[in-house]
Design a protein around this motif. Structure first.
Motif, PDB file in Angstrom:
ATOM      1  N   UNK A  58       1.166 -13.293   3.675  1.00 12.74           N
ATOM      2  CA  UNK A  58       2.768 -12.754   3.576  1.00 12.74           C
ATOM      3  C   UNK A  58       2.541 -11.730   2.212  1.00 12.74           C
ATOM      4  N   UNK A  59       3.603 -10.691   2.228  1.00 11.26           N
ATOM      5  CA  UNK A  59       3.917 -10.066   0.790  1.00 11.26           C
ATOM      6  C   UNK A  59       5.214 -10.101   0.927  1.00 11.26           C
ATOM      7  N   UNK A  88       8.953   1.690   7.521  1.00  8.75           N
ATOM      8  CA  UNK A  88       7.770   1.841   7.787  1.00  8.75           C
ATOM      9  C   UNK A  88       6.820   1.863   6.610  1.00  8.75           C
ATOM     10  N   UNK A  89       5.614   1.054   6.891  1.00  3.86           N
ATOM     11  CA  UNK A  89       4.363   1.130   5.662  1.00  3.86           C
ATOM     12  C   UNK A  89       3.291   0.251   5.869  1.00  3.86           C
ATOM     13  N   UNK A  90       2.595  -0.035   5.023  1.00  2.00           N
ATOM     14  CA  UNK A  90       1.624  -0.993   5.236  1.00  2.00           C
ATOM     15  C   UNK A  90       1.464  -1.570   3.747  1.00  2.00           C
ATOM     16  N   UNK A 124       0.803  -1.229  -0.006  1.00  3.27           N
ATOM     17  CA  UNK A 124      -0.060   0.000   0.047  1.00  3.27           C
ATOM     18  C   UNK A 124       0.747   1.396  -0.063  1.00  3.27           C
ATOM     19  N   UNK A 125       1.761   1.389   1.057  1.00  2.00           N
ATOM     20  CA  UNK A 125       2.775   2.304   0.986  1.00  2.00           C
ATOM     21  C   UNK A 125       4.092   2.037   1.713  1.00  2.00           C
ATOM     22  N   UNK A 126       5.271   2.713   1.562  1.00  2.46           N
ATOM     23  CA  UNK A 126       6.302   2.401   2.287  1.00  2.46           C
ATOM     24  C   UNK A 126       6.938   0.781   2.167  1.00  2.46           C
ATOM     25  N   UNK A 127       7.455   0.475   3.032  1.00  2.00           N
ATOM     26  CA  UNK A 127       7.865  -0.962   3.261  1.00  2.00           C
ATOM     27  C   UNK A 127       9.246  -1.281   2.249  1.00  2.00           C
ATOM     28  N   UNK A 128       9.911  -0.061   2.069  1.00  2.37           N
ATOM     29  CA  UNK A 128      10.980  -0.007   1.099  1.00  2.37           C
ATOM     30  C   UNK A 128      12.011  -1.010   1.817  1.00  2.37           C
ATOM     31  N   UNK A 134       0.966  -3.688   9.071  1.00  2.00           N
ATOM     32  CA  UNK A 134       1.216  -2.496   9.348  1.00  2.00           C
ATOM     33  C   UNK A 134       2.558  -2.470  10.123  1.00  2.00           C
ATOM     34  N   UNK A 135       3.651  -1.632   9.616  1.00  4.10           N
ATOM     35  CA  UNK A 135       4.717  -1.481  10.270  1.00  4.10           C
ATOM     36  C   UNK A 135       5.057  -0.119  10.591  1.00  4.10           C
ATOM     37  N   UNK A 136       4.895   0.081  11.770  1.00  3.06           N
ATOM     38  CA  UNK A 136       4.887   1.658  12.458  1.00  3.06           C
ATOM     39  C   UNK A 136       6.339   2.160  12.534  1.00  3.06           C
TER      40      UNK A 136
END
Length: 572
Positions: free
Chosen positions: A206-207, A86-88, A68-72, A98-100
């Motif tokens: 998982x993704x 961080x991202x979703x 969805x966003x982030x998680x680079x 969700x990683x805050x």
């Protein structure tokens, strides 16, 4: 207005898969019925939890899966670290991840990895691994369990279930050959393009964030674009092309950076690294030299040209080209490619006018009717190029290296017989025009680079151009040419009918052919005239006899038919 009432036609059927295997109470599809006086058990409450969880996951599945966003994902070797920003994300199972905060993992901490895997995986086998972020339930806190009868004793169990995420590795069924890293990543682009392998090995909760290579129990490199994709339902053709484009752009940047760091500044071919490239993408600036009409990037069998384009049109052109097939550099041989040099509106206006002024449309090679396009070769051509080298040099000085792109041109076997490309729709010359010392009326009109095959054909093949090749040998014929120029619609089929008719009628009939075309056009019979002559025997006398015989049906005047008879008699 009366209400529409629902009228049942059969017994209710529960939704979901494998209905014939469902028990009387299926916690996925049932919820508890509450009423006063009912004794509730843990099973009743868990049923509601499971029901709500299942319904939320169904919503997630409908939205699709992916980032969805982030998680680079990034990787460093000194010390070894995998870092996730961080991202979703949404998993194929419908779970929201969700990683805050930033997550940092040390792949070299063998003791921790072994502990997390029940004593296994203290060492990693050589191979390729998908780096995945996975949903996990973590039991927390302690709650006392009271006995339900006198025979049981007190006990304890965990009190809470905390939803969390965990980073992990999934082995891929792909070998890790002893190959240059950049070339191996390019090969993986082609092998993983359809996403089938990833969906078969990555758990549905998982993704994937990227691919990690491990050799000698040590991480080697990470590709943070392979396997990952933005959130979407089932991928279609355009989605896979966008994945390929994103992976290609990332890897091309690494290749250019690697070569620059090693002092390798000379141009290189795309096939030196890539087996497959997207239908649109970037290319190195030094891969094209328009002043010499040279390119080094594409195979010699490709038909390659370069043209200026407005920066505002660039993204639209790229997206339209992404619907075409990817380019297989090892198999494709007959591919047409256009390199686009993006310019600001002001620069485009100025420089494109210079190209048009130096290359009049009626003097261009018919292969490239667009006066802004310049053909490129893999080696310096032996003939003199029909181009203004100084103008192209100025164009190349004003473009940004990062914005130079190529697009695959669709092969359009249109009725014109000419292959063309629609680069975009709706572009126009800016209203603001630079000052011009010369007479504005004498300046050539600047066609946009956005022309379809019909426009190109009609610009090159029209009544005036045909009249130059096939002039009328009579005053009446000249008047007919003027009338056709004014009245003939700029419609491809009509011009093509005129062209086919002139090709079929012998030069002996030049004094009467243009009048015949004019009268046939007035009666809307141009196509009938063309078809009549196409079916006639290839004989000079047969041409006149067919027209005389069908003259009344074609709407030809009696005096014109008499002239045809005189032309036929002159042959005897």
């Amino acid at each position: 207005m009366s209400d529409i009432l629902f009228q049942p036609l059969g017994d209710p059927i529960a939704g979901g898969d494998n209905l014939e295997k469902l028990a009387d109470i299926d916690p996925r599809m049932t919820r508890t019925h509450y009423f006063d006086g009912r004794l509730l058990t843990a099973e009743d409450l868990e049923r509601d939890q499971i029901y709500l969880d299942q319904r939320l996951r169904e919503v997630g599945k409908a939205l699709g899966s992916g980032i969805i966003n982030g998680l680079e994902l990034s990787f460093s070797t000194d010390p070894y670290r995998l870092v996730v920003e961080p991202g979703k994300a949404m998993t194929p199972a419908g779970r929201v991840l969700h990683l805050g905060t930033r997550m940092t993992v040390n792949p070299g901490d063998k003791a921790l990895i072994s502990q997390l895997n029940d004593g296994r995986h203290r060492h990693f086998n050589r191979g390729l691994y998908a780096v995945v972020l996975r949903y996990v339930d973590v039991p927390t806190d302690i709650a006392e369990v009271f006995p339900t009868d006198l025979k049981n004793r007190r006990g304890s169990d965990y009190a809470l279930v905390t939803e969390s995420i965990q980073l992990g590795l999934v082995p891929l069924p792909l070998a890790l050959p002893a190959l240059d890293t950049l070339r191996l990543r390019a090969r993986l682009m082609a092998e993983l393009l359809d996403n089938k392998l990833a969906s078969s090995v990555v758990p549905e909760d998982s993704v994937a964030l990227g691919v990690l290579a491990i050799a000698q129990d040590t991480p080697q490199w990470v590709d943070n674009e392979l396997l990952r994709h933005p959130i979407r339902p089932e991928p279609d053709h355009n989605d896979l092309q966008e994945d390929l484009h994103r992976q290609y752009q990332s890897l091309l940047g690494d290749i250019i950076g690697h070569r620059a760091g090693g002092g390798l500044d000379q141009p290189f071919a795309a096939a030196d690294y890539f087996p497959i490239i997207p239908p649109a993408g970037g290319l190195p600036r030094n891969a094209v030299d328009p002043q010499k009409g040279y390119h080094s990037y594409f195979p010699a069998s490709f038909d390659v040209a370069v043209a200026p384009v407005r920066e505002a049109d660039l993204e639209l052109i790229r997206r339209e080209s992404m619907g075409l097939p990817a380019i297989d550099l090892n198999r494709d041989s007959d591919v047409s490619v256009m390199v686009l040099a993006p310019l600001s509106d002001k620069d485009y206006w100025t420089l494109s006018r210079q190209l048009v002024a130096d290359n009049p449309p009626n003097e261009r090679d018919f292969l490239y009717p667009d006066p802004l396009a310049l053909r490129l070769y893999r080696k310096s051509p032996s003939h003199n190029l029909d181009t203004d080298a100084s103008v192209w040099g100025e164009i190349w000085n004003r473009i940004d290296s990062d914005s130079l792109i190529y697009v695959r041109r669709p092969v359009r076997a249109a009725e014109t017989g000419i292959s063309g490309i629609i680069l975009a729709q709706g572009a126009s010359i800016p209203d603001a025009q630079p000052e011009n010392d010369g007479d504005a009326d004498t300046q050539p009109e600047v066609p946009t680079e956005i022309e379809d095959e019909h426009t190109i054909f009609l610009r090159m093949v029209n009544v005036p151009s045909l009249a130059k090749v096939r002039p009328a040998n009579s005053e009446a014929g000249e008047e007919s040419i003027k009338a056709l120029t004014e009245s003939l619609p700029r419609e491809l089929r009509a011009i093509r009918a005129v062209l086919d008719t002139l090709l079929r009628v012998e030069r002996h009939y030049d004094p009467v052919i243009w009048q015949t075309l004019e009268q046939a056009q007035q009666q809307d019979n141009l196509l009938r005239l063309r078809d009549l002559l196409m079916e006639a025997e290839p004989d000079i006398g047969s041409t006149a006899r067919h027209i005389i015989r069908a003259g009344a049906d074609l709407g030809l005047a009696e005096n014109l038919l008499q002239q045809w008879k005189e032309q036929l008699d002159a042959l005897r």
